[in-house]
Design an enzyme around this catalytic site. Structure first.
Site, PDB file in Angstrom:
ATOM      1  N   ASP A   1      -8.983   9.568  -1.396  1.00 18.97           N
ATOM      2  CA  ASP A   1      -9.358   8.229  -0.383  1.00 18.97           C
ATOM      3  C   ASP A   1      -9.265   7.953   0.921  1.00 18.97           C
ATOM      4  O   ASP A   1      -8.580   8.529   1.957  1.00 18.97           O
ATOM      5  CB  ASP A   1      -9.161   6.914  -0.461  1.00 18.97           C
ATOM      6  CG  ASP A   1      -8.135   6.108  -1.072  1.00 18.97           C
ATOM      7  OD1 ASP A   1      -6.624   7.188  -1.030  1.00 18.97           O
ATOM      8  OD2 ASP A   1      -8.355   5.044  -0.670  1.00 18.97           O
TER       9      ASP A   1
ATOM     10  N   ASP B   1      -7.489  11.660   7.674  1.00 23.79           N
ATOM     11  CA  ASP B   1      -6.810  10.568   6.794  1.00 23.79           C
ATOM     12  C   ASP B   1      -7.331   9.918   5.532  1.00 23.79           C
ATOM     13  O   ASP B   1      -8.170   9.738   5.508  1.00 23.79           O
ATOM     14  CB  ASP B   1      -6.463   8.892   7.591  1.00 23.79           C
ATOM     15  CG  ASP B   1      -5.510   8.352   6.443  1.00 23.79           C
ATOM     16  OD1 ASP B   1      -5.314   8.500   5.786  1.00 23.79           O
ATOM     17  OD2 ASP B   1      -5.666   6.750   7.416  1.00 23.79           O
TER      18      ASP B   1
ATOM     19  N   HIS C   1      -9.769   5.912  10.394  1.00 26.33           N
ATOM     20  CA  HIS C   1     -10.606   4.763  10.218  1.00 26.33           C
ATOM     21  C   HIS C   1     -11.721   4.464  11.381  1.00 26.33           C
ATOM     22  O   HIS C   1     -12.348   2.823  11.226  1.00 26.33           O
ATOM     23  CB  HIS C   1      -9.160   3.456   9.830  1.00 26.33           C
ATOM     24  CG  HIS C   1      -8.765   3.576   8.946  1.00 26.33           C
ATOM     25  ND1 HIS C   1      -8.222   2.576   8.403  1.00 26.33           N
ATOM     26  CD2 HIS C   1      -8.146   5.149   8.785  1.00 26.33           C
ATOM     27  CE1 HIS C   1      -6.747   2.915   8.039  1.00 26.33           C
ATOM     28  NE2 HIS C   1      -7.113   4.184   7.728  1.00 26.33           N
TER      29      HIS C   1
ATOM     30  N   GLU D   1      -4.784   4.972  -1.474  1.00 28.40           N
ATOM     31  CA  GLU D   1      -4.716   4.452  -1.180  1.00 28.40           C
ATOM     32  C   GLU D   1      -4.458   3.531   0.001  1.00 28.40           C
ATOM     33  O   GLU D   1      -4.143   2.806   0.204  1.00 28.40           O
ATOM     34  CB  GLU D   1      -3.147   5.593  -0.017  1.00 28.40           C
ATOM     35  CG  GLU D   1      -2.007   5.378   0.488  1.00 28.40           C
ATOM     36  CD  GLU D   1      -2.451   4.977   1.725  1.00 28.40           C
ATOM     37  OE1 GLU D   1      -1.063   4.425   2.969  1.00 28.40           O
ATOM     38  OE2 GLU D   1      -3.473   4.671   2.640  1.00 28.40           O
ATOM     39  N   GLU D   2      -5.513   3.441   0.639  1.00 28.04           N
ATOM     40  CA  GLU D   2      -6.461   2.665   1.619  1.00 28.04           C
ATOM     41  C   GLU D   2      -6.509   1.428   1.037  1.00 28.04           C
ATOM     42  O   GLU D   2      -6.820   0.308   2.040  1.00 28.04           O
ATOM     43  CB  GLU D   2      -7.675   3.038   2.366  1.00 28.04           C
ATOM     44  CG  GLU D   2      -7.507   4.775   2.889  1.00 28.04           C
ATOM     45  CD  GLU D   2      -6.422   4.900   4.135  1.00 28.04           C
ATOM     46  OE1 GLU D   2      -6.177   3.379   4.411  1.00 28.04           O
ATOM     47  OE2 GLU D   2      -6.570   5.889   5.268  1.00 28.04           O
TER      48      GLU D   2
END
Ligand SMILES: [Zn+2]
Length: 412
Positions: A81, A142, A381, A176-177
């Site tokens: 994700d 990421d 991000h 995960e985020e």
């Protein structure tokens, strides 16, 4: 290998896999499941065994050993994700064939510039090929860089049977985020003795320490009376909360701390005369200090209640995750192994504590010790995210080196 990992990465970022913190389903977004299924098909195609996607979107697969003696089973894990903090749909990566220093105009129309003035670390990559965004979305390095690196190195090992290795398990996790990446990770099924997450930043990063983390919710109760006749009757809960805050050590907050320093971070203050809610997150690397921080808050609430002679405040504490170091230390060879692997690829390991948590920290407490190694990207991000393609290739080489070192070190 560099071309393979780049092509793969560019394909992966075209999928929208943003996780959604407001969703109650697992995975939290449809896009992740779609990506997981595509990924599983690809793993079958390149020749991995035991490829599986479960209902929650976890992908697992095996590269069988090509040696006869027993070795520990090593795992490599990345998350599929991307962060919900920044748009992650319609990602249009741009390739800078050779970065020559200076500003990179990501988006001319909107005047979005990736400048070394704000991000000086980009100057380290002069002469290198970079992948950047078009300024309107995040890139997704990421952690799709981690996913692409793991898949590419497995493909490489399949094509190079002369590199000896034991059984390898790979795992790709959703969400995960939003802090749920380990929720449905079934450690016994994964069946690795230890693993590495490829979810770090710049080239050489190696992490095996992270914060201990808790949240605190404190409710202050006031007494509301018409302000004209409030003398000796009113209690303004916002002012009680404010006093509480001023009694906290003023410099132990995120904006004044770094490296191994812990903090209290006020994340919410919502008040009326009658009732005020405040929320904190508490972070510390040291377990004892962490416990002390929690008991400090409890003691301060108790003191207030004693002072007022009644319950004016209540506190609820919740542990979130713990420093994985406790679980890594007894098996420190994992860190040594990653260091040696990096050095054998001419990469200087950069050991830094994670001022946050990783999936690996939760997995470590679930029985799968799991340090974190670099995936190569920067400025996660956000629209300034970028990744040098050479760092991606280096991550592949480190995975391969770890795999081969595990086999070398095991008794024949
Ligand atoms: Zn990540």
């Amino acid at each position: 290998m560099e071309e393979n990992v780049v092509v793969r990465f560019l394909k992966y970022v075209s999928y929208n896999t943003q996780s959604d913190g407001d969703s109650i389903s697992s995975p939290s977004s449809e896009g992740q499941l779609k990506f997981a299924k595509m990924l599983a098909e690809e793993l079958v195609r390149i020749g991995l065994s035991e490829v599986e996607v479960d209902w929650n979107g976890y992908v697992m697969a095996t590269l069988p050993a090509n040696i006869n003696h027993d070795t520990p089973v090593v795992g490599f894990i990345a998350h599929m994700d991307t962060s919900p903090d920044c748009p992650g749909k319609n990602v249009h990566p741009q390739i800078i064939a050779e970065y020559t220093g200076g500003d990179l105009v990501l988006n001319k129309e909107q005047n979005i510039i990736l400048s070394p003035k704000r991000f000086p670390e980009i100057l380290k990559y002069q002469g290198e090929r970079l992948i950047v965004t078009d300024g309107t979305t995040l890139l997704g390095a990421d952690d799709k860089a981690g996913v692409a690196e793991i898949v590419t190195s497995m493909e490489y090992l399949l094509a190079h049977p002369e590199i000896r290795h034991g059984r390898i398990r790979i795992g790709f996790t959703p969400d995960e985020e939003i802090g749920k990446g380990a929720d449905h990770f079934y450690v016994p099924k994964f069946g690795a003795d230890f693993a590495y997450t490829l979810d770090g930043g710049e080239l050489g990063e190696l992490q095996y320490e992270n914060f201990n983390a808790a949240s605190a919710h404190i409710v202050f109760h006031g007494i509301s009376v018409h302000p004209g006749s409030a003398k000796d009757k009113m209690r303004n809960s916002m002012l009680v909360a404010n006093r509480f805050l001023t009694d906290l050590p003023g410099r132990e907050i995120p904006e004044h701390t770094e490296n191994y320093e812990g903090f209290y971070h006020l994340t919410k203050f919502e008040g009326r005369v009658e009732k005020t809610d405040i929320e904190f997150i508490i972070r510390d690397f040291d377990r004892q200090n962490f416990e002390k921080r929690k008991s400090t808050l409890v003691r301060m609430v108790d003191l207030l209640n004693v002072e007022y002679g009644e319950s004016v405040a209540e506190i609820t504490l919740r542990d979130q995750y713990f420093n994985m170091k406790e679980k890594i230390d007894p098996q420190f060879f994992m860190v040594e192994l990653a260091k040696e692997a990096m050095l054998s690829c001419n990469i200087q390991p950069k050991i830094v504590p994670v001022r946050g948590g990783t999936d690996g920290s939760r997995l470590s407490y679930m029985g799968l010790p799991c340090p974190n190694i670099f995936a190569g990207g920067h400025n996660f991000h956000g629209p300034y995210e970028f990744i040098p393609t050479r760092s991606m290739e280096s991550a592949c080489r480190v995975i391969i080196a770890i795999a081969s070192k595990v086999a070398e070190k095991s008794p024949t």
